[in-house]
Design an enzyme around this catalytic site. Structure first.
Site, PDB file in Angstrom:
ATOM      1  N   CYS A 130       0.843  -1.205   0.000  1.00  0.00           N
ATOM      2  CA  CYS A 130       0.000   0.000   0.000  1.00  0.00           C
ATOM      3  C   CYS A 130       0.876   1.252   0.000  1.00  0.00           C
ATOM      4  O   CYS A 130       1.492   1.588   1.019  1.00  0.00           O
ATOM      5  CB  CYS A 130      -0.908  -0.013   1.229  1.00  0.00           C
ATOM      6  SG  CYS A 130      -1.900   1.480   1.382  1.00  0.00           S
ATOM      7  N   CYS A 133      -0.397   4.088   2.330  1.00  0.00           N
ATOM      8  CA  CYS A 133      -0.168   3.847   3.765  1.00  0.00           C
ATOM      9  C   CYS A 133       1.305   4.019   4.118  1.00  0.00           C
ATOM     10  O   CYS A 133       1.626   4.626   5.129  1.00  0.00           O
ATOM     11  CB  CYS A 133      -0.575   2.425   4.166  1.00  0.00           C
ATOM     12  SG  CYS A 133      -2.037   1.784   3.361  1.00  0.00           S
ATOM     13  N   ASP A 134       2.191   3.465   3.307  1.00  0.00           N
ATOM     14  CA  ASP A 134       3.599   3.377   3.710  1.00  0.00           C
ATOM     15  C   ASP A 134       4.547   4.294   2.943  1.00  0.00           C
ATOM     16  O   ASP A 134       5.697   4.456   3.357  1.00  0.00           O
ATOM     17  CB  ASP A 134       4.073   1.913   3.552  1.00  0.00           C
ATOM     18  CG  ASP A 134       3.264   0.986   4.450  1.00  0.00           C
ATOM     19  OD1 ASP A 134       2.895   1.424   5.555  1.00  0.00           O
ATOM     20  OD2 ASP A 134       2.988  -0.151   4.050  1.00  0.00           O
TER      21      ASP A 134
END
Ligand code: NAP
Length: 301
Positions: A130, A133-134
């Site tokens: 992701c 997200c990261d």
């Protein structure tokens, strides 16, 4: 007893919920994680009509607001299995049991694992599925993206705004990603394409990703590339284990154009069903058809 239970709160499920509320069906939508689904993790969406550019989370907030505004009951609960008693659908969840006349499965799909050495152990330590997200953990660092589909190419462009360097490793020299995504990636100076290459192993130093071992398939050679992160986007697996309807070899639920599955009164919509195109626009269409057909089914129940 509900008229309709919808499983999954992504674009397909929320659309089905909107249509079901407008048809005055007694409906509940079950979502095991976060309302919005996978698309809520998408940085930017530029192909959903009416919104030339909007974040995935922003678009899904609008869907949820619309559905809740019509009074849709949404419950955070995980479905364990589904059985059919006579015509009644029995939905066993982590919190109990629900019964309904009709059911729409709109559970979407999750990222597929590549299965290379290092991948599992280093997930969360530099290996990710992701970018939204990261990605921020890799500011001014070097990352590798694996895959040649829409997700890989689109997320590589997103990552290029954070990371100093992004490699795209793809096993073929042709990409299946939409041409507009490809053009953007090609025009991005800190993206380097490593076509006809496969990722063989991810290595770590001090417990975090430090190198990617890649093999060139055209001029057979193996080399190590220094990277801080590896983002794997090699397709998706549908979330369909809990339902016994007929599926294709990839586990996607088979439907006809009316979104009917092999179980009468059970419909499927969105990324969890066999479809030539997995987009928010198509999931929305699926959800609308599934709710309409569920209403017809309930009328003749
Ligand atoms: P995808 O379209 O299935 O692409 C997966 C990619 O991973 C392909 O390039 C494939 O290579 C590669 N791959 C698969 N298995 C591999 C392996 N074992 N080793 C190396 N490479 C492997 O998956 P996706 O990109 O996640 O997209 C899923 C769906 O969502 C698609 O329908 C896509 O169109 C849609 N989507 C759309 C957008 C958009 O902006 N319109 C954005 C994201 C996703 P090959 O090409 O060689 O098979």
């Amino acid at each position: 007893m509900y008229d309709l239970v919808i499983i999954g709160g992504g674009p397909a499920g929320l659309t089905a919920g909107i249509y079901a509320q407008r048809s005055r069906l007694k409906t509940i939508l079950l979502e095991k994680g976060v309302v919005g689904g996978q698309i809520a993790l998408s940085d930017i969406i530029e192909n959903y009509p009416g919104f030339s550019s909007i974040s995935g989370a922003g678009l899904m907030e609008k869907f949820e607001e619309h559905a809740r505004g019509l009074g849709l009951e949404i419950r955070l609960d995980e479905v364990i299995n589904i059985t059919v008693e006579g015509k009644e659908k029995v939905i066993r969840t982590s919190e109990g049991e629900l019964r309904a006349k009709a059911l729409i499965v709109a559970t979407g799909a999750k990222p597929r694992r590549l299965g290379v050495p290092g991948e599992k152990e280093l997930t969360g330590k530099g290996v990710s599925y992701c970018a939204t997200c990261d990605g921020p953990f890799f500011r001014q660092r070097t990352v590798m993206v694996v895959g040649g589909g829409d997700t890989a190419v689109k997320e590589a462009v997103y990552l290029s705004k954070l990371a100093s360097k992004v490699y795209i490793v793809h096993r073929r020299d042709r990409f299946r990603a939409e041409k507009m995504h490809q053009e953007k990636a090609e025009a991005t100076p800190n993206i380097e394409f490593l076509a006809s290459n496969i990722l063989k192993e991810i290595k770590a130093e001090n417990g975090v990703v430090s190198k990617a071992v890649i093999e060139n398939l055209k001029n057979p050679a193996v080399k190590e590339v220094a990277v801080d992160g590896v983002f794997i986007f090699v397709g998706i697996n549908p979330t369909t284990d809990f339902v016994d309807a007929e599926k294709d070899t990839g586990g996607f639920i088979k439907t006809n154009p009316r979104m009917e599955t092999s179980i009468p009164g059970v419909f499927a919509a969105g990324d969890c069903r066999t479809s030539p195109l997995l987009q928010v626009a198509t999931a929305v269409g699926d959800g609308a058809i599934a709710a309409y057909m569920a209403e017809q089914y309930i009328e003749n129940y």
